[in-house]
Write a protein that holds these residues in place. Structure first.
Motif, PDB file in Angstrom:
ATOM      1  N   ASP A  18     -50.515  25.105 -21.500  1.00 59.17           N
ATOM      2  CA  ASP A  18     -51.171  23.878 -21.024  1.00 59.17           C
ATOM      3  C   ASP A  18     -50.202  22.893 -20.373  1.00 59.17           C
ATOM      4  OD1 ASP A  18     -53.507  24.846 -21.936  1.00 59.17           O
ATOM      5  OD2 ASP A  18     -53.425  23.814 -23.872  1.00 59.17           O
ATOM      6  N   SER A  19     -48.960  22.896 -20.848  1.00 54.58           N
ATOM      7  CA  SER A  19     -48.014  21.902 -20.333  1.00 54.58           C
ATOM      8  C   SER A  19     -47.455  22.260 -18.949  1.00 54.58           C
ATOM      9  CB  SER A  19     -46.870  21.727 -21.328  1.00 54.58           C
ATOM     10  OG  SER A  19     -46.244  22.967 -21.528  1.00 54.58           O
ATOM     11  N   PHE A  20     -47.833  23.419 -18.444  1.00 52.81           N
ATOM     12  CA  PHE A  20     -47.344  23.840 -17.128  1.00 52.81           C
ATOM     13  C   PHE A  20     -48.473  23.837 -16.097  1.00 52.81           C
ATOM     14  CE2 PHE A  20     -44.267  25.791 -19.974  1.00 52.81           C
ATOM     15  CZ  PHE A  20     -43.067  25.582 -19.310  1.00 52.81           C
ATOM     16  N   ASP A  21     -48.097  23.619 -14.845  1.00 55.11           N
ATOM     17  CA  ASP A  21     -49.038  23.845 -13.753  1.00 55.11           C
ATOM     18  C   ASP A  21     -48.854  25.295 -13.321  1.00 55.11           C
ATOM     19  OD1 ASP A  21     -50.161  21.301 -13.521  1.00 55.11           O
ATOM     20  OD2 ASP A  21     -48.406  20.577 -12.428  1.00 55.11           O
ATOM     21  N   SER A  22     -49.936  25.913 -12.931  1.00 53.75           N
ATOM     22  CA  SER A  22     -49.851  27.312 -12.539  1.00 53.75           C
ATOM     23  C   SER A  22     -50.339  27.500 -11.102  1.00 53.75           C
ATOM     24  CB  SER A  22     -50.694  28.138 -13.513  1.00 53.75           C
ATOM     25  OG  SER A  22     -50.530  29.489 -13.215  1.00 53.75           O
ATOM     26  N   TYR A  23     -49.531  28.185 -10.314  1.00 55.08           N
ATOM     27  CA  TYR A  23     -49.875  28.434  -8.910  1.00 55.08           C
ATOM     28  C   TYR A  23     -49.644  29.905  -8.610  1.00 55.08           C
ATOM     29  CZ  TYR A  23     -48.978  23.401  -8.771  1.00 55.08           C
ATOM     30  OH  TYR A  23     -48.981  22.058  -9.031  1.00 55.08           O
ATOM     31  N   SER A  24     -50.499  30.473  -7.768  1.00 56.38           N
ATOM     32  CA  SER A  24     -50.253  31.867  -7.392  1.00 56.38           C
ATOM     33  C   SER A  24     -50.373  32.058  -5.885  1.00 56.38           C
ATOM     34  CB  SER A  24     -51.210  32.799  -8.132  1.00 56.38           C
ATOM     35  OG  SER A  24     -52.526  32.535  -7.737  1.00 56.38           O
ATOM     36  N   THR A  25     -49.670  33.055  -5.417  1.00 54.18           N
ATOM     37  CA  THR A  25     -49.698  33.410  -3.991  1.00 54.18           C
ATOM     38  C   THR A  25     -49.438  34.910  -3.889  1.00 54.18           C
ATOM     39  OG1 THR A  25     -48.765  32.896  -1.817  1.00 54.18           O
ATOM     40  CG2 THR A  25     -47.211  32.956  -3.624  1.00 54.18           C
ATOM     41  N   SER A  26     -49.767  35.507  -2.765  1.00 51.20           N
ATOM     42  CA  SER A  26     -49.485  36.943  -2.667  1.00 51.20           C
ATOM     43  C   SER A  26     -48.840  37.311  -1.330  1.00 51.20           C
ATOM     44  CB  SER A  26     -50.761  37.753  -2.881  1.00 51.20           C
ATOM     45  OG  SER A  26     -51.612  37.608  -1.780  1.00 51.20           O
ATOM     46  N   TYR A  27     -48.151  38.426  -1.378  1.00 53.38           N
ATOM     47  CA  TYR A  27     -47.453  38.962  -0.202  1.00 53.38           C
ATOM     48  C   TYR A  27     -47.734  40.459  -0.097  1.00 53.38           C
ATOM     49  CZ  TYR A  27     -44.591  34.821   0.674  1.00 53.38           C
ATOM     50  OH  TYR A  27     -44.169  33.560   1.013  1.00 53.38           O
ATOM     51  N   LYS A  28     -47.560  40.978   1.101  1.00 55.02           N
ATOM     52  CA  LYS A  28     -47.560  42.428   1.285  1.00 55.02           C
ATOM     53  C   LYS A  28     -46.106  42.852   1.365  1.00 55.02           C
ATOM     54  CE  LYS A  28     -51.852  42.832   3.792  1.00 55.02           C
ATOM     55  NZ  LYS A  28     -52.412  42.698   5.126  1.00 55.02           N
ATOM     56  N   LEU A  29     -45.734  43.843   0.576  1.00 57.62           N
ATOM     57  CA  LEU A  29     -44.380  44.377   0.661  1.00 57.62           C
ATOM     58  C   LEU A  29     -44.482  45.695   1.411  1.00 57.62           C
ATOM     59  CD1 LEU A  29     -41.679  44.403  -2.060  1.00 57.62           C
ATOM     60  CD2 LEU A  29     -42.144  46.482  -0.861  1.00 57.62           C
ATOM     61  N   ILE A  30     -43.828  45.772   2.553  1.00 53.38           N
ATOM     62  CA  ILE A  30     -43.899  46.990   3.364  1.00 53.38           C
ATOM     63  C   ILE A  30     -42.571  47.726   3.247  1.00 53.38           C
ATOM     64  CG2 ILE A  30     -44.295  47.920   5.689  1.00 53.38           C
ATOM     65  CD1 ILE A  30     -45.765  45.039   6.099  1.00 53.38           C
ATOM     66  N   TYR A  31     -42.658  48.943   2.721  1.00 51.52           N
ATOM     67  CA  TYR A  31     -41.443  49.717   2.463  1.00 51.52           C
ATOM     68  C   TYR A  31     -41.768  51.195   2.643  1.00 51.52           C
ATOM     69  CZ  TYR A  31     -37.713  51.926  -0.265  1.00 51.52           C
ATOM     70  OH  TYR A  31     -36.674  52.727  -0.674  1.00 51.52           O
ATOM     71  N   ASN A  32     -40.931  51.911   3.349  1.00 53.45           N
ATOM     72  CA  ASN A  32     -41.143  53.349   3.595  1.00 53.45           C
ATOM     73  C   ASN A  32     -42.537  53.635   4.162  1.00 53.45           C
ATOM     74  OD1 ASN A  32     -38.713  54.446   3.010  1.00 53.45           O
ATOM     75  ND2 ASN A  32     -39.242  55.102   0.927  1.00 53.45           N
ATOM     76  N   LEU A  33     -42.960  52.805   5.081  1.00 47.92           N
ATOM     77  CA  LEU A  33     -44.260  52.937   5.754  1.00 47.92           C
ATOM     78  C   LEU A  33     -45.465  52.773   4.808  1.00 47.92           C
ATOM     79  CD1 LEU A  33     -43.445  55.990   8.070  1.00 47.92           C
ATOM     80  CD2 LEU A  33     -43.314  53.572   8.664  1.00 47.92           C
ATOM     81  N   LYS A  34     -45.227  52.229   3.635  1.00 43.76           N
ATOM     82  CA  LYS A  34     -46.328  51.972   2.706  1.00 43.76           C
ATOM     83  C   LYS A  34     -46.417  50.483   2.432  1.00 43.76           C
ATOM     84  CE  LYS A  34     -46.261  56.391   0.315  1.00 43.76           C
ATOM     85  NZ  LYS A  34     -45.666  57.122  -0.778  1.00 43.76           N
ATOM     86  N   GLU A  35     -47.629  50.060   2.113  1.00 44.30           N
ATOM     87  CA  GLU A  35     -47.860  48.641   1.867  1.00 44.30           C
ATOM     88  C   GLU A  35     -48.207  48.432   0.396  1.00 44.30           C
ATOM     89  OE1 GLU A  35     -49.938  46.745   5.537  1.00 44.30           O
ATOM     90  OE2 GLU A  35     -51.110  46.258   3.760  1.00 44.30           O
ATOM     91  N   TYR A  36     -47.517  47.529  -0.239  1.00 41.16           N
ATOM     92  CA  TYR A  36     -47.768  47.244  -1.650  1.00 41.16           C
ATOM     93  C   TYR A  36     -48.216  45.792  -1.798  1.00 41.16           C
ATOM     94  CZ  TYR A  36     -45.042  51.482  -2.224  1.00 41.16           C
ATOM     95  OH  TYR A  36     -44.576  52.774  -2.132  1.00 41.16           O
ATOM     96  N   TYR A  37     -49.116  45.572  -2.757  1.00 47.24           N
ATOM     97  CA  TYR A  37     -49.607  44.218  -3.010  1.00 47.24           C
ATOM     98  C   TYR A  37     -48.696  43.560  -4.049  1.00 47.24           C
ATOM     99  CZ  TYR A  37     -52.874  40.549  -4.426  1.00 47.24           C
ATOM    100  OH  TYR A  37     -53.451  39.350  -4.721  1.00 47.24           O
ATOM    101  N   VAL A  38     -48.141  42.414  -3.661  1.00 48.44           N
ATOM    102  CA  VAL A  38     -47.218  41.688  -4.539  1.00 48.44           C
ATOM    103  C   VAL A  38     -47.760  40.283  -4.758  1.00 48.44           C
ATOM    104  CG1 VAL A  38     -44.925  40.593  -4.572  1.00 48.44           C
ATOM    105  CG2 VAL A  38     -45.133  42.976  -3.885  1.00 48.44           C
ATOM    106  N   ARG A  39     -47.801  39.830  -5.998  1.00 45.46           N
ATOM    107  CA  ARG A  39     -48.207  38.432  -6.193  1.00 45.46           C
ATOM    108  C   ARG A  39     -47.198  37.696  -7.042  1.00 45.46           C
ATOM    109  NH1 ARG A  39     -52.396  37.867 -10.819  1.00 45.46           N
ATOM    110  NH2 ARG A  39     -52.058  39.797 -11.958  1.00 45.46           N
TER     111      ARG A  39
END
Lengths: 129, 157
Positions: free
Chosen positions: B127-148
């Motif tokens: 409760d004492s913290f604020d929480s924020y999230s965001t996401s990125y695509k990680l592209i490696y070896n011609l594959k795309e991974y979901y990163v948050r």
């Protein structure tokens, strides 16, 4: 010093970064004599082997790259240190320079930037130490 | 910085501005922004194939950042998974370091080395913290991974 003769050590707790940095250097015909994944491994390496340039990551577990830089500069004055880090706030860069680093490069590292830093050190004959 | 309304800009404004749109790591790993930074109320597991690492934040902002990578859509051998984990750890370190460096004028924050958390099926937001999230695509070896990235932070009092 001829660039091919310079003995370079890469110190980073990230296996991936160590390998990629070494690849960059070897592609430019530079001599990577070792890789270390911690400050402890690095100090053991330089204990009985000469290193001209140490590329040192700042954020590492246990002993930080700043502490390692101080140790190298104090005990191996012929070795130049290039500090690297993903964090590059002014205070961190200043701390690295105060610890005795000759240069600081922010991650992600670009090959041309790394080579420029190394060639500058080699052409100065480490006069800036 | 003060808005015309006189209201000081908030932490999430600065954080949103500091997050890079794109990062090129060693010319073969790319992180590309996928969703903007949002305030989050809870952290839920996306799939059973998500692995997390944690960075402790210290300085003007305190708390931590959890980074998740989802390998759900990719059938990976254990050696490939180890390699990807190493790539992910360093990519997250670079992403976070670059973000916090861009925050320098407003908040001076340092990060720890990455700590592996494995799979997190549930995660409590304090409760004492604020929480924020965001996401990125990680592209490696011609594959795309979901990163948050999930920041659980508060300003130092």
């Amino acid at each position: 010093m001829n660039k091919k003769d310079a003995r370079i050590l890469v110190v980073d707790d990230s296996d991936f970064s160590r390998k990629e940095i070494s690849k960059y250097l070897e592609a430019a015909n530079l001599n990577v004599v070792g890789e270390a994944s911690s400050a402890k491994e690095a100090t053991n390496f330089i204990k009985d082997r000469h290193v001209d340039i140490a590329i040192v990551d700042i954020v590492m577990p246990e002993i930080s790259g700043l502490e390692l830089t101080e140790f190298i500069v104090e005990n191996n004055p012929d070795t130049a240190v290039i500090c690297i880090s993903s964090l590059a706030q002014e205070n961190i860069v200043m701390e690295a320079i105060s610890a005795g680093a000759s240069d600081f490069i922010q991650k992600p590292i670009k090959q041309e930037q790394l080579l420029e830093s190394i060639y500058k050190l080699l052409s100065n004959g480490f006069d800036n130490l | 910085m003060i808005l015309e309304t006189g209201k000081p800009l908030s932490l999430d404004f600065y954080l949103r501005k500091a997050l890079p749109e794109e990062l090129n790591i060693f010319n073969h790993i790319y992180l590309v922004s996928d969703t903007p930074l949002l305030k989050s109320n809870k952290i839920v597991e996306k799939t059973k194939y998500e692995n997390a690492i944690k960075f402790i934040l210290q300085g003007d902002l305190q708390g931590h950042c959890l980074c998740f990578i989802d390998t759900y859509e990719h059938k990976l051998e254990s050696t490939q998974l180890n390699e990807l984990q190493s790539v992910f750890k360093e990519s997250a370190n670079i992403l976070l370091g670059n973000t916090l460096s861009a925050l320098e004028k407003n908040y001076l924050v340092s990060i720890s080395h990455p700590m592996e958390q494995g799979r997190l099926s549930s995660y409590k937001i304090e409760d004492s913290f604020d929480s924020y999230s965001t996401s990125y695509k990680l592209i490696y070896n011609l594959k795309e991974y979901y990163v948050r990235l999930v920041f659980q932070i508060r300003e130092k009092r």
